[in-house]
Design a protein around this motif. Structure first.
Motif, short mmCIF file in Angstrom:
data_model
loop_
_atom_site.label_atom_id
_atom_site.label_comp_id
_atom_site.label_asym_id
_atom_site.label_seq_id
_atom_site.Cartn_x
_atom_site.Cartn_y
_atom_site.Cartn_z
N GLU A 1 1.29 16.06 9.07
CA GLU A 1 1.62 17.31 8.40
C GLU A 1 0.60 18.37 8.80
N VAL A 2 1.09 19.54 9.12
CA VAL A 2 0.23 20.69 9.40
C VAL A 2 0.61 21.77 8.40
N GLY A 3 -0.39 22.28 7.67
CA GLY A 3 -0.06 23.22 6.62
C GLY A 3 -1.03 24.38 6.50
N TYR A 4 -0.60 25.34 5.72
CA TYR A 4 -1.37 26.56 5.45
C TYR A 4 -1.21 26.87 3.97
N SER A 5 -2.29 27.33 3.33
CA SER A 5 -2.19 27.67 1.91
C SER A 5 -3.02 28.90 1.60
N ILE A 6 -2.56 29.63 0.60
CA ILE A 6 -3.31 30.75 0.03
C ILE A 6 -3.78 30.29 -1.34
N ASP A 7 -5.08 30.31 -1.53
CA ASP A 7 -5.69 29.76 -2.74
C ASP A 7 -6.26 30.88 -3.60
N GLY A 8 -6.20 30.71 -4.93
CA GLY A 8 -6.79 31.67 -5.85
C GLY A 8 -5.89 32.85 -6.18
N ILE A 9 -4.57 32.68 -6.08
CA ILE A 9 -3.64 33.74 -6.46
C ILE A 9 -3.74 33.95 -7.97
N LEU A 10 -4.06 35.18 -8.38
CA LEU A 10 -4.35 35.49 -9.79
C LEU A 10 -5.45 34.59 -10.32
N ARG A 11 -6.28 34.05 -9.38
CA ARG A 11 -7.40 33.15 -9.69
C ARG A 11 -6.96 31.82 -10.25
N VAL B 1 10.27 17.15 11.70
CA VAL B 1 11.20 16.44 10.81
C VAL B 1 11.46 17.17 9.50
N GLY B 2 10.70 18.21 9.19
CA GLY B 2 10.97 18.93 7.95
C GLY B 2 9.80 19.77 7.50
N TYR B 3 10.03 20.52 6.44
CA TYR B 3 8.98 21.39 5.91
C TYR B 3 9.10 21.44 4.39
N GLY B 4 8.10 22.04 3.76
CA GLY B 4 8.12 22.19 2.31
C GLY B 4 7.24 23.33 1.86
N LEU B 5 7.64 24.00 0.78
CA LEU B 5 6.82 25.01 0.12
C LEU B 5 6.38 24.45 -1.22
N ARG B 6 5.13 24.59 -1.55
CA ARG B 6 4.59 24.00 -2.76
C ARG B 6 3.73 25.02 -3.52
N LEU C 1 5.59 14.28 2.37
CA LEU C 1 5.82 12.86 2.65
C LEU C 1 6.66 12.23 1.55
N ASP C 2 7.64 11.39 1.95
CA ASP C 2 8.40 10.62 0.98
C ASP C 2 7.46 9.65 0.26
N TYR C 3 7.72 9.43 -1.02
CA TYR C 3 6.79 8.64 -1.83
C TYR C 3 6.64 7.20 -1.33
N LYS D 1 0.85 -1.18 0.00
CA LYS D 1 0.00 0.00 0.00
C LYS D 1 0.89 1.23 0.00
N HIS D 2 0.75 2.04 -1.04
CA HIS D 2 1.54 3.27 -1.16
C HIS D 2 0.63 4.48 -0.94
N PHE D 3 1.23 5.62 -0.63
CA PHE D 3 0.48 6.81 -0.31
C PHE D 3 0.91 7.97 -1.20
N LEU D 4 0.04 8.95 -1.36
CA LEU D 4 0.30 10.07 -2.27
C LEU D 4 1.22 11.08 -1.59
N GLY D 5 2.50 10.82 -1.67
CA GLY D 5 3.48 11.73 -1.12
C GLY D 5 3.89 12.79 -2.12
#
Length: 871
Positions: free
Chosen positions: A826-836, A852-857, A771-773, A750-754
């Motif tokens: 994972e705890v995250g925050y996002s801004i949605d709809g930039i330039l729509r 253990v780490g962070y990421g910007l997406r 998450l690592d793949y 069983k794999h997860f969407l990393g």
């Protein structure tokens, strides 16, 4: 439709009498201060007909001979009624309306006391459902006129736009006439009998507003001031009362508690004792586009207040383009039938909150609960608002139970008459209730002349065009679609390619032949060969797909030799992997090769249950890197990481060549699913029910040489819902286990969407950000939880100008439990709809509460939801 691509608010209503007569009335409407009252409303009581003056205050209504009572309305001015006798010619009636005198009632207002607007609105809200339930059916004629202008655009686009005849001074105009019908509770019909546009395919439909109503909790995805939840969204302020003919009308200021999309601000006018809408003058925004709405209502047959004219102004800016659209709407030929089970001629609503004693007395006058609703309502002239809401709710509940398809929330038919596009200028001149302005006439002239030129060019290029029909050599590179017959087509797909360390550069080329079988379900059969060449391996592989599909089922047979990711959900896009490999030196996508035959079958069991099954035989082999090519060599490393996933549960994920025969069956159910029916076709309202799923997968040992034996069971649930006025919550839960794991290989885990790339390409609800793949992939028990909360107002969205551009803020929590994950969170925050268009995310990861780490997406806005795939 073109209007829908601009903005659905552009589909606004203009309703009118479609018959042409020799006589009628015409004239101008002004205020007593000399102001031209542009778009004033004119309503003819005996004909049930409304129209509006144009921007110059001029109006014209064609009527048969007779005597009529004509009302002239404009917000801020007193309504004036005239009795006009029409013969064989037009009668000129010029109107001067007096400035409205608004008086404050003699109401005691002290500090700490509630504003009188609230008791007025409580009564209006309580009676809103009555207004929708008391009308059994109605019919009317819709005239809609829209005019728009591109006011500014980037200088880089100037030459391109001018070649298309698009200039800043050009006014685009479209008109349509429709006959509409409504039958309670949810059946709508529209027949478009004539359309005229600016030379482009600007079809119009009045459905979003004519089939919506401010008496409903929402209209066009905007919360109505008469919604049962209105007090959570709005503040109300009493502005006074004025006399309109024999009616007392209260003026109420509406202010959103939090400005942004899906709320209005402005004025709503309520008819006292009726507690119905007299008129509206409000504004709202959609994705930063401003929309002004003015609506006038009238007492149709002295039984129900319904809209008779509308005016919408839409303007905004986007990426340097500035535009303005104006839409006018009127209603003619109203014919209404009241619901005998609900409608009563006179009924006063009592506010239980302030008029407690009166409410108790009124309740005593009502009959027993087993009496028919109409009898209970007619048994007393007064009714408490809570009692009224309770009775209407129970009535609606019983009515839904009696319906053949209670899950259908709307049944709409939309037809265009075969002669709709063939009406000439004389027809429109005779039927148009609102005379065109000079700019609009000029816009039509320009459009007509351009249309003639385009037709001449097309006719002149007929011989030339015929030479270019069919296959062209460049189609091999560019791709194209060819219609072979009425039912069949052939497609050359545009070639795609990429880079990975296993194949080096690869090129994928596909062809598709498809045909619709001659059956009533429009079943389509297609056959698609796909060829894949790996330049570094110097290997050609491919697969063949044969598919039989209609709206009820999908049967697919596929086979060949092809590479595949270990995670069959394709957790990383090939395009993204090409970028990370060549520019970031990270070969994240791990691949293996298989020779396979796969049989897939999906079908629906009833309307709410889906079944899917899959049988696959495979010969699987491990692949190694064959290319170290890089565009940017920043880390000065000798080569890429091996093409072998790293996993904490299985330290060596390598495998020998082997055979596998695997089957799966799954069922998903949406027990509370609702539908809309459009032209006889059921369309699901996906958010109306959670989706529950049960999946079982098995590896069969010894069948066709299979070397695997395992059993896996998985349960899942996914749903999205609103929490009050604060925001929207999306939840995805999934848990499962391997009942046995006697013989299996890493791709069977069983794999997860990393995600380890700078881009977020999977569903925001159901995937991880950092998450690592494959690190926590498992052949044991597992549980996944994804919770995504979208705020209406949080941090940057507390600034109104930010919120009004369509920006949304989200927080999300992703959780994974496996034997080795140690409560990965994972705890995250996002801004949605930039330039729509875009979404920017930041996430931090923890194991057993330790960072253990962070990421910007960066990803695609959730409102767009683009999904790319090789298939």
């Amino acid at each position: 439709m073109k209007q829908k691509r601009i903005i659905f608010f552009s589909l606004l209503l203009f309703l009118l009498n479609s018959q042409a007569f020799a006589g009628g009335i015409r004239g101008t409407v002004k205020g007593d201060d000399g102001t031209i009252l542009a778009f004033a409303t004119i309503f003819v009581k005996q004909a049930g007909t409304g129209t509006a003056a144009n921007a110059d205050g001029f109006y014209e209504i064609a009527l048969p001979a007779g005597t009529y009572e004509v009302s002239y309305q404009f917000l801020g001015y007193e309504t004036e009624s005239r009795q006009v006798t029409v013969g064989n010619d037009f009668v000129e009636v010029n109107i001067v309306l007096k400035t409205q005198v608004v008086q404050l009632k003699d109401i005691e207002v002290r500090a700490g006391k509630e504003d009188p607007a609230y008791t007025i609105m409580r009564k209006a809200i309580a009676k809103a459902k009555y207004h929708t339930q008391s009308i059994d059916s109605y019919a009317a004629t819709v005239y809609i006129k829209g005019s728009g202008q591109l006011k500014d655009y980037p200088w880089l686009a100037k030459k391109t736009l001018e070649k298309e005849g698009i200039t800043k001074d050009r006014v685009y105009i479209s008109e349509s006439v429709s006959e509409i019908t409504y039958t309670r509770p949810n059946t709508f019909g529209e027949k478009v009998i004539s359309i005229r546009s600016d030379g482009k395919d600007n079809n119009t439909s009045p459905n979003p507003f004519i089939f919506g109503s401010f008496y409903h909790p929402e209209v066009a995805e905007t919360v109505s001031p008469l919604s049962p939840k209105a007090f959570a969204y709005y503040r109300f302020e009493y502005q006074g009362t004025f006399q309109d003919r024999s009616f007392q009308v209260s003026r109420i200021k509406v202010t959103p508690r939090s400005r942004g999309d899906n709320v209005v601000s402005g004025m709503i006018y309520i008819v006292e004792n009726w507690w119905s809408i007299h008129s509206l003058d409000v504004q709202t925004t959609k994705l930063g586009i401003d929309i002004g709405i003015k609506m006038q209502y009238a007492p149709i047959e002295d039984k129900a207040w319904l809209p008779v004219s509308h005016r919408f102004k839409v303007n905004g800016k986007y990426l340097g383009f500035e535009f303005e659209y104006n839409y006018l709407a009127t209603i003619s030929n109203y014919k209404i039938t009241m619901n005998p089970e609900v409608y009563v001629e006179a009924m006063e609503v009592i506010d239980d909150k302030l008029e407690k004693e009166e409410a108790k007395e009124a309740e005593k006058k009502f009959g027993q609960k087993d009496q028919p609703l109409q009898e209970r309502m007619a048994s007393g002239k007064e009714i408490g608002r809570k009692e009224l809401k309770k009775m209407l709710k129970e009535y609606e509940k019983q009515e839904i139970k009696a319906q053949k398809e209670p899950e259908v929330v709307a049944n709409t038919t939309y037809k265009i008459d075969s002669l709709a596009y063939k009406k000439n200028t004389a027809y429109w001149d005779s039927i148009r209730p609102v005379p065109l302005l000079k700019e609009e006439v000029k816009g039509y002239q320009i459009s007509d002349s351009l249309a003639v030129e385009d037709r001449k060019k097309a006719e002149g290029d007929t011989v030339k065009a015929s030479k270019h029909k069919g296959f062209q050599p460049w189609d091999i590179i560019m791709g194209d679609n060819y219609k072979l017959s009425k039912r069949s087509n052939f497609r050359i797909h545009t070639p795609v390619g990429g880079f990975n360390t296993v194949e080096g550069l690869n090129l994928i080329y596909k062809l598709t032949f498809g045909t619709i079988l001659p059956d009533t379900n429009k079943t389509r059969f297609s056959i698609t060969p796909a060829f894949r060449y790996a330049f570094s391996r110097e290997k050609l592989s491919g697969l063949l797909t044969m598919r039989l599909q209609n709206k009820n089922y999908r049967l697919e047979l596929q086979g060949g030799r092809y590479i595949r990711q270990y995670n069959q959900d394709e957790s990383i896009w090939p395009l993204v992997n090409t970028f990370t490999t060549l520019f970031l030196e990270q070969n994240l996508m791990k691949l293996y090769e298989r020779d396979f035959v796969n049989l897939l079958y999906r079908t629906k069991i009833g309307n709410k249950i889906s079944l899917n099954s899959n049988l696959t035989w495979m010969r699987r082999r491990e692949l190694a890197n064959s290319s170290n090519f890089k565009i940017i060599d920043r880390r000065k490393i000798e080569g890429y990481t091996p093409n072998r996933p790293e996993n904490e549960e299985l330290l060596d994920t390598g495998f020998p060549e082997h055979e596998a025969f695997i089957g799966s069956i799954g069922i998903s159910a949406r027990p509370w699913l609702k539908y809309r029916i459009i032209n006889g076709e059921k369309r699901e309202i996906s958010s109306s029910s959670p989706t529950f799923s049960l999946d079982y997968r098995r590896g069969f040992d010894g069948i066709l040489g299979s070397d695997v034996r395992f059993d896996q069971l998985e349960l899942g649930m996914k749903h999205g819902f609103d929490i009050g006025v604060r925001g929207k919550v999306d939840v995805a839960l999934k848990g499962g286990m391997f009942l046995n794991k006697d013989k299996l290989f890493f791709m069977d885990y069983k794999h997860f969407l990393g995600n380890r790339t700078p881009f977020s390409t999977s569903d925001p609800v159901g995937s991880f950000r950092v998450l690592d793949y494959y690190r926590y992939s498992t052949a044991d028990k597992y549980f996944v939880a994804n919770v995504h909360y979208q705020f209406r107002k949080f941090l940057v969205t507390t600034i109104p100008i930010v919120r009004l551009t369509g920006i949304r803020e989200n927080v999300f929590v992703n959780y994974l439990a496996t034997p080795t994950s140690r409560n990965y969170t994972e705890v995250g925050y996002s801004i949605d709809g930039i330039l729509r268009i875009f979404r920017l995310e930041a996430a931090a990861a923890f194991r057993d509460g330790k960072y253990v780490g962070y990421g910007l997406r960066i990803g695609i806005a959730t409102s767009i939801g683009v999904n790319f795939s090789e298939e």
